[in-house]
Design a protein around this motif. Structure first.
Motif, PDB file in Angstrom:
ATOM      1  N   GLY A 134      44.032   6.719   9.700  1.00 46.94           N
ATOM      2  CA  GLY A 134      43.536   5.403  10.115  1.00 46.94           C
ATOM      3  C   GLY A 134      42.165   5.139   9.520  1.00 46.94           C
ATOM      4  N   TYR A 155      33.100  -5.503  14.784  1.00 43.70           N
ATOM      5  CA  TYR A 155      34.231  -4.765  15.363  1.00 43.70           C
ATOM      6  C   TYR A 155      33.757  -3.771  16.435  1.00 43.70           C
ATOM      7  N   ILE A 160      32.990  -6.777   7.549  1.00 39.36           N
ATOM      8  CA  ILE A 160      34.435  -7.068   7.547  1.00 39.36           C
ATOM      9  C   ILE A 160      34.530  -8.456   6.920  1.00 39.36           C
ATOM     10  N   ASN A 220      37.002  -9.247  12.619  1.00 38.37           N
ATOM     11  CA  ASN A 220      37.301  -8.921  14.000  1.00 38.37           C
ATOM     12  C   ASN A 220      35.946  -8.742  14.686  1.00 38.37           C
ATOM     13  N   PRO A 276      40.877  -4.464   6.861  1.00 35.39           N
ATOM     14  CA  PRO A 276      42.263  -4.304   7.329  1.00 35.39           C
ATOM     15  C   PRO A 276      43.064  -5.606   7.350  1.00 35.39           C
ATOM     16  N   SER A 284      47.569  -0.194   9.087  1.00 40.34           N
ATOM     17  CA  SER A 284      47.851  -0.596  10.468  1.00 40.34           C
ATOM     18  C   SER A 284      48.338  -2.032  10.599  1.00 40.34           C
ATOM     19  N   ARG A 325      49.160   5.853  11.848  1.00 41.37           N
ATOM     20  CA  ARG A 325      47.773   6.290  11.653  1.00 41.37           C
ATOM     21  C   ARG A 325      47.488   6.681  10.195  1.00 41.37           C
TER      22      ARG A 325
HETATM   23  N1  PMP Z   1      38.405  -1.979  11.302  1.00 40.13           N
HETATM   24  C1  PMP Z   1      38.686  -3.120  11.931  1.00 40.13           C
HETATM   25  C2  PMP Z   1      37.878  -4.325  11.616  1.00 40.13           C
HETATM   26  C3  PMP Z   1      39.720  -3.181  12.869  1.00 40.13           C
HETATM   27  O1  PMP Z   1      39.979  -4.337  13.490  1.00 40.13           O
HETATM   28  C4  PMP Z   1      40.456  -1.996  13.149  1.00 40.13           C
HETATM   29  C5  PMP Z   1      41.591  -1.957  14.144  1.00 40.13           C
HETATM   30  N2  PMP Z   1      41.642  -2.882  15.095  1.00 40.13           N
HETATM   31  C6  PMP Z   1      40.118  -0.834  12.476  1.00 40.13           C
HETATM   32  C7  PMP Z   1      39.093  -0.851  11.554  1.00 40.13           C
HETATM   33  C8  PMP Z   1      40.835   0.462  12.726  1.00 40.13           C
HETATM   34  O2  PMP Z   1      42.043   0.460  12.057  1.00 40.13           O
HETATM   35  P1  PMP Z   1      42.968   1.738  11.906  1.00 40.13           P
HETATM   36  O3  PMP Z   1      44.143   1.509  12.784  1.00 40.13           O
HETATM   37  O4  PMP Z   1      43.314   1.795  10.457  1.00 40.13           O
HETATM   38  O5  PMP Z   1      42.174   2.943  12.325  1.00 40.13           O
END
Ligand code: PMP
Length: 413
Positions: free
Chosen positions: A115, A141, A190, A195, A225, A253, A261
């Protein structure tokens, strides 16, 4: 797995002695998003809180057959330990995925992680000593805040507008933090469908932000992402596409499955090599079975077709959310209108508190995440995050009606 009826639910405590925690143990806090997860599952509750992708578009039977074959025919390999860098064919495949965002990379530049959250953790632990400053968007985030705080970095927010990070504010913040004698190690951004705000960094600002970081000797970490989840199908060029010093985080994801993951880090070779050492100290290697499944998904399935079907659903839900907000909420409420991703960021009328509204929302049968979750300094209580990724359009509309009742009632007090 069901528990046998005779098995004790927890083992009896024979000796109890206090655990001497490290100072940093206190820095790991429960995630405000996970805190409302159980509430979201209650009967009749409408959740505009979580950020779960819609997996309903996936070809589960075919994926099941592939997973079965992988174990039955290649079990001795896929159930074994693997390399720390990750499967070479998967690293090749993610290079192909990133080419949509204009990124040119080779498998040797990639580290597969469990992940992208893990990628962020590795990068932070490699770059940040306790007290070092991490610059982030306002808001950012919640999981990144957790990582930075857990690793004892100081979070400083940089102001954003509807086009994302404001370069002049970035420059001012860098100067201000440095004038305080503090060390800035990285900017975490981001840039696509942020997010929680849904905001996208304007293409014209991207090179400016990159240059400011380069000139200031600050690592730029680009977390992406959501970039492919664009309702308008206009591939957004990553900052990494024109600046090879950027550390880029990718994830399976939102384009496949969060449960497998699998994420990746693309970084300059020396950084990548050190990240691999840190990764091996953490997980030895990413799940080999998951990597094979992800690799086959990217190579043999029409993954862009499934993703586009999911995007159509997200688009319809985002439109319904926007229309419902316009129809039901008081005029003094404002919100973002993203053209991709999962989230809308709502600004409450002056004087209202999102944290105070949440329990009333739960009573009405709607959950959201108060804006304070997305700031490292306790601010953001005048905002909340609404997710449109999973609920049906009708339920989104009903959720907004419930939210509107709560906001209107609070305004009348
Ligand atoms: N970065 C951002 C901006 C996310 O929104 C998320 C998951 N919500 C992640 C990272 C983590 O993603 P992953 O499932 O790949 O760990």
């Amino acid at each position: 797995m069901p528990t046998p009826a005779s098995a004790p639910q927890s083992s009896p405590v024979l000796h109890s002695r206090p655990v001497a925690y490290a100072v940093r143990a206190d820095f790991f806090r429960p995630s405000p998003v996970r805190a409302v997860f159980d509430i979201s599952m209650r009967e009749g509750m409408i959740s505009l809180a979580g950020g779960n992708p819609d997996l309903g578009v996936l070809p589960l039977d075919e994926l099941g057959a592939v997973a079965g074959r992988l174990i039955a025919e290649h079990g001795l390999e896929v159930l074994q330990y693997g390399t720390g860098a990750g499967l070479e064919p998967l690293r090749e495949a993610v290079c192909e995925v990133m080419s949509t965002a204009g990124i040119r990379a080779v498998p040797g530049d990639i580290l597969i992680t469990s992940g992208s959250q893990m990628g962020l953790e590795l990068v932070t632990s490699l770059l940040c000593d306790p007290g070092d400053v991490v610059l982030v968007e306002a808001p950012t985030y919640v999981g990144a805040i957790g990582t930075f705080q857990g690793l004892e970095a100081d979070i400083v927010h940089v102001a954003c507008d509807d086009d994302g990070l404001i370069p002049a504010e970035l420059e001012r913040t860098i100067a201000e933090v440095r004038a305080q004698g503090r060390t800035i190690k990285l900017l975490y951004t981001i840039p696509n469908f942020n997010n929680p705000s849904g905001i996208t960094l304007h293409p014209d600002r991207r090179p400016v932000v990159a240059e400011l970081c380069r000139n200031a000797g600050i690592a730029l970490v680009e977390d992406d992402p959501y970039g492919l989840l664009d309702f308008w199908d206009t591939p957004l060029q990553a900052i990494r596409s024109f600046d090879e010093s950027v550390i880029y985080l990718g994830s399976m994801s939102k384009i496949f499955s969060p449960g497998i993951r699998i994420g990746w880090v693309l970084a300059p070779r020396d950084v990548r090599d050190r990240l691999q050492l840190a990764a091996e100290a953490t997980t030895i290697c990413p799940s080999v079975l998951s990597q094979h499944l992800a690799n086959i998904y990217l190579r043999e399935f029409d993954w862009r077709g499934y993703m586009n079907r999911a995007i159509d659903r997200y688009h319809e839900r985002a439109q319904r959310l926007d229309a419902a907000l316009a129809a039901h909420l008081p005029e003094s409420v404002r919100w973002t209108r993203p053209h991709g991703g999962f989230f809308v960021w709502l600004t409450l009328p002056e004087g209202l508190s999102a944290e105070a509204l949440l329990p009333r929302g739960i009573e009405e049968g709607v959950v959201f995440v108060p804006g304070t979750a997305f700031f490292g300094d306790g601010s953001g209580d005048g905002n909340l995050r609404l997710s449109f990724s999973l609920e049906s359009p009708d339920r989104i509309e009903e959720g907004v009606r419930r939210l509107a009742r709560v906001v209107t009632a609070a305004l009348e007090i």
